[in-house]
Scaffold this motif. Structure first.
Motif, PDB file in Angstrom:
ATOM      1  N   GLN A   1       0.518  -1.104   0.115  1.00  0.00           N
ATOM      2  CA  GLN A   1       0.298   0.000  -0.020  1.00  0.00           C
ATOM      3  C   GLN A   1       1.244   0.961   0.065  1.00  0.00           C
ATOM      4  O   GLN A   1       0.645   2.012  -0.371  1.00  0.00           O
ATOM      5  N   THR A   2       1.820   1.036   0.636  1.00  0.00           N
ATOM      6  CA  THR A   2       2.760   2.591   0.962  1.00  0.00           C
ATOM      7  C   THR A   2       3.150   2.599  -0.423  1.00  0.00           C
ATOM      8  O   THR A   2       3.360   4.081  -1.276  1.00  0.00           O
ATOM      9  N   TYR A   3       4.121   1.334  -1.116  1.00  0.00           N
ATOM     10  CA  TYR A   3       4.626   1.470  -2.809  1.00  0.00           C
ATOM     11  C   TYR A   3       3.385   2.521  -3.795  1.00  0.00           C
ATOM     12  O   TYR A   3       3.515   2.626  -5.355  1.00  0.00           O
ATOM     13  N   GLU A   4       2.304   1.519  -3.067  1.00  0.00           N
ATOM     14  CA  GLU A   4       1.002   2.232  -4.135  1.00  0.00           C
ATOM     15  C   GLU A   4       0.604   4.185  -4.538  1.00  0.00           C
ATOM     16  O   GLU A   4       0.872   4.620  -4.794  1.00  0.00           O
ATOM     17  N   ILE A   5       1.100   4.559  -2.906  1.00  0.00           N
ATOM     18  CA  ILE A   5       0.853   5.563  -2.392  1.00  0.00           C
ATOM     19  C   ILE A   5       1.645   6.730  -3.027  1.00  0.00           C
ATOM     20  O   ILE A   5       2.061   7.631  -3.875  1.00  0.00           O
TER      21      ILE A   5
ATOM     22  N   PRO B   1       4.739   0.680  -9.081  1.00  0.00           N
ATOM     23  CA  PRO B   1       3.929   0.144  -9.349  1.00  0.00           C
ATOM     24  C   PRO B   1       4.314  -1.129  -8.952  1.00  0.00           C
ATOM     25  O   PRO B   1       4.026  -2.439  -8.787  1.00  0.00           O
ATOM     26  N   PHE B   2       5.371  -1.911  -9.602  1.00  0.00           N
ATOM     27  CA  PHE B   2       6.852  -2.748  -9.596  1.00  0.00           C
ATOM     28  C   PHE B   2       7.165  -2.815  -8.445  1.00  0.00           C
ATOM     29  O   PHE B   2       7.093  -4.219  -8.021  1.00  0.00           O
ATOM     30  N   TYR B   3       7.346  -2.241  -7.119  1.00  0.00           N
ATOM     31  CA  TYR B   3       7.234  -2.752  -6.072  1.00  0.00           C
ATOM     32  C   TYR B   3       6.146  -2.854  -5.613  1.00  0.00           C
ATOM     33  O   TYR B   3       6.558  -4.419  -4.781  1.00  0.00           O
TER      34      TYR B   3
ATOM     35  N   TYR C   1       2.631  -7.432  -2.986  1.00  0.00           N
ATOM     36  CA  TYR C   1       1.586  -7.971  -2.525  1.00  0.00           C
ATOM     37  C   TYR C   1       1.088  -9.235  -2.755  1.00  0.00           C
ATOM     38  O   TYR C   1       0.727 -10.145  -2.569  1.00  0.00           O
ATOM     39  N   ARG C   2       2.324  -9.951  -4.073  1.00  0.00           N
ATOM     40  CA  ARG C   2       3.018 -11.011  -4.245  1.00  0.00           C
ATOM     41  C   ARG C   2       2.971 -11.606  -2.707  1.00  0.00           C
ATOM     42  O   ARG C   2       3.131 -12.870  -2.239  1.00  0.00           O
ATOM     43  N   ARG C   3       3.932 -11.333  -2.314  1.00  0.00           N
ATOM     44  CA  ARG C   3       4.702 -11.709  -1.465  1.00  0.00           C
ATOM     45  C   ARG C   3       3.102 -11.543  -0.001  1.00  0.00           C
ATOM     46  O   ARG C   3       3.035 -13.525   0.916  1.00  0.00           O
ATOM     47  N   ALA C   4       2.272 -11.199   0.389  1.00  0.00           N
ATOM     48  CA  ALA C   4       1.483 -11.044   1.016  1.00  0.00           C
ATOM     49  C   ALA C   4       0.416 -11.997   0.419  1.00  0.00           C
ATOM     50  O   ALA C   4      -0.512 -13.150   1.588  1.00  0.00           O
ATOM     51  N   HIS C   5      -0.018 -12.341  -0.746  1.00  0.00           N
ATOM     52  CA  HIS C   5      -0.614 -12.883  -1.271  1.00  0.00           C
ATOM     53  C   HIS C   5      -0.342 -14.694  -0.987  1.00  0.00           C
ATOM     54  O   HIS C   5      -0.934 -15.410  -0.784  1.00  0.00           O
TER      55      HIS C   5
END
Length: 572
Positions: free
Chosen positions: A382-386, A390-392, A397-401
């Motif tokens: 989420q922080t990198y989304e802000i 997007p690549f980060y 998010y992949r790790r979380a998934h």
């Protein structure tokens, strides 16, 4: 009954042995478990273990040192135990030195509670302890407790592989010591690692497996194990009850978890462990008065416990006092810098305060403490989304998934990432999967429909919107859904193109119920009326459309509307 008597004897024995060695948490765990079993008759009570010649020689030094140890004068305790040979005194000698180093390290850390880089402050005693313990280990002179301490020292020095081997050995030599099992739990990161461990076959292994399954998010297996333990006779154990509540919290069965926690608080009103998890549940449900009561209650019991600080932090966060909340999470970390929950929650607070760099730092700390904390990976995404990176985002998010394969929030976040990177096929897969695993926020279908719209796949888009509407109406709660009007607007236009006037007018009438689509709905109804009067019929070459379910005919408009459920993505 015979099994109960045997297990109870073993638990009382190990509670005594761990208490003599200052291993207070293991002692408490064993005592709590023993308490949940029926009392022993006098004939069954065990005499204390026999005293050896070595024990007798070290008795005076041990008694004095233990007194110093109990009042946390670790260096002093070690000084008087120097040169003792008995197993018990030697363990206390080494353990005092270890704790002395830990205490100094923590004091240093607290004095400089800026964002500490890992490894700035070290426990100076570890290297010496490792050298001495490894000599003893090679000479096979370490008992179960000595092996446990050796494992802890190796873990602190980041020698994970060696530590795991030593802890496994410790569980074989002394299977009753819960501390060694718990250390193993913290080092095993996935199911594969678990398969390769050769663990002793004892009833303690069942507790270990249930615990590790809970940690690895294998909740069904964990609940099955706990149910088996309850059936065998541990039904009164508050430890098992709280673990079951935590398991339900992990699969977001919030009602079930809340009812178990409420029950647990009736049985054990002064319990503080796991109350931070309870407060997370109250937070997600926005139960302000209950959370306030819990915070005040824990504050009266012990306000300088990490769990209490976390509960108070959650309370302030729910009241949107984010600076105050962050302050309490910091206080929790001063009390225990290795306390996982507080790092993650502090990251959430910094996000709320728009301080992304501090949030990233907090989440990274959480991951250092525990690589399995999906909330920290998700928070980093989420922080990198802000920060529009997007690549980060995609990586985190992949790790979380990976850690939560069946959590729709991770999948929706992944889908959004792919969309930003213009990988629309991947994005579609993610949204569809999020819908398939049970979408918490009911947003996946709308996002999928909009993707189909973008790709001018009107039939698929219509299909998604219809599923979305069916979903909303079938879940029983009538909630204001932001995208409901979008769905009806699209469907009205879709049916209009297909010249299916009845369906189109049904959807257009629905549009009139929403502020943002009211005018469009009215305009469409006028057009439909006009064309109907001209006698236009549905053309045959149009694709076969999807029909709205009968329950959504025009006279079935929901009347009662409640405020939106706040299932925001920043759940603790």
């Amino acid at each position: 009954v015979y099994i109960h008597i045997e297990i109870k004897k073993q638990l009382l024995l190990i509670a005594g042995l761990t208490r003599e060695r200052g291993l207070l948490h293991s002692s408490k765990w064993s005592a709590e478990l023993a308490f949940s079993l029926p009392a022993l008759p006098l004939a069954e009570l065990q005499p204390p273990p026999p005293i050896t010649e070595e024990d007798a020689q070290d008795m005076d030094a041990y008694t004095l040192a233990k007194a110093y140890f109990d009042v946390k004068e670790y260096d002093r305790a070690a000084h008087f135990l120097h040169g003792c040979n008995s197993k018990k005194a030697y363990f206390l000698y080494m353990y005092s030195r270890y704790l002395s180093g830990e205490k100094k390290k923590d004091d240093e850390t607290v004095d400089s509670l800026g964002p500490l880089e890992k490894g700035q402050v070290k426990n100076e005693a570890l290297r010496e302890l490792r050298v001495e313990l490894s000599k003893k280990h090679q000479a096979r002179e370490l008992d179960g407790f000595g092996l446990y301490l050796y494992g802890v020292v190796l873990r602190k020095l980041d020698l994970v592989k060696e530590a795991i081997d030593v802890f496994v050995e410790a569980t074989h030599v002394l299977p009753l010591h819960w501390g060694a099992w718990l250390e193993l739990c913290n080092l095993i990161t996935d199911k594969e690692m678990l398969k390769f461990l050769s663990l002793p076959d004892t009833w303690m292994k069942e507790f270990f497996l249930a615990h590790i399954y809970t940690e690895l998010q294998l909740i069904e297996e964990a609940l099955q194990k706990y149910q088996n333990l309850i059936d065998v006779g541990f039904s009164k154990s508050s430890y098992i009850v709280s673990q079951i509540a935590v398991a339900y919290h992990n699969i977001r069965d919030i009602d079930k978890a809340l009812s178990i926690f409420n029950e647990l608080r009736k049985q054990d009103p002064y319990r503080i462990e796991n109350m931070d998890t309870f407060s997370n549940l109250l937070y997600v449900r926005s139960m302000k008065s209950e959370l306030s009561y819990l915070a005040h209650n824990l504050c009266e019991i012990d306000k300088y416990r990490v769990e209490t600080c976390c509960v108070i932090g959650n309370y302030y966060s729910l009241r949107s006092q984010h600076e105050k909340a962050a302050l309490y999470f910091q206080r929790a970390l001063k009390l225990n810098p290795r306390y996982l929950g507080a790092w993650t929650l502090m990251g959430h607070e910094y996000m709320e305060m728009k301080n992304t760099s501090a949030a990233i730092q907090a989440y990274r700390h959480a991951i250092e403490v525990n690589k399995r904390d999906y909330r920290a990976w998700y928070g980093l995404g989420q922080t990198y989304e802000i920060l529009k990176m997007p690549f980060y985002c995609l990586y985190y998010y992949r790790r979380a998934h990976q850690l939560r394969p069946n959590d729709s929030r991770m999948l929706v976040a992944l889908g959004e990432c792919y969309e930003k990177l213009n990988q629309l096929v991947e994005a579609k897969k993610c949204y569809w999967r999020a819908y398939a695993v049970g979408d918490v926020e009911k947003m996946a279908l709308v996002k999928l429909a909009k993707l189909h719209e973008q790709l001018t796949e009107s039939e698929q888009a219509a299909q998604c919107y219809i599923k979305y509407i069916q979903d909303i109406y079938s879940c029983g709660e009538i909630v204001e859904h932001l995208e409901e009007s979008t769905a009806f607007r699209y469907l009205a236009q879709y049916y209009f193109k297909c010249k299916l006037w009845d369906e189109a007018s049904t959807c257009a009438q629905k549009c009139c119920a929403f502020n943002d689509t009211r005018e469009e709905g009215k305009a469409l109804l006028r057009q439909i009326l006009q064309l109907r009067n001209q006698g236009e019929t549905p053309s045959t070459e149009m694709p076969a459309p999807f029909f709205l379910p009968a329950s959504l005919s025009a006279n079935n408009t929901p009347t009662r509307r409640v405020s939106p459920l706040n299932l925001s993505s920043v759940t603790p």
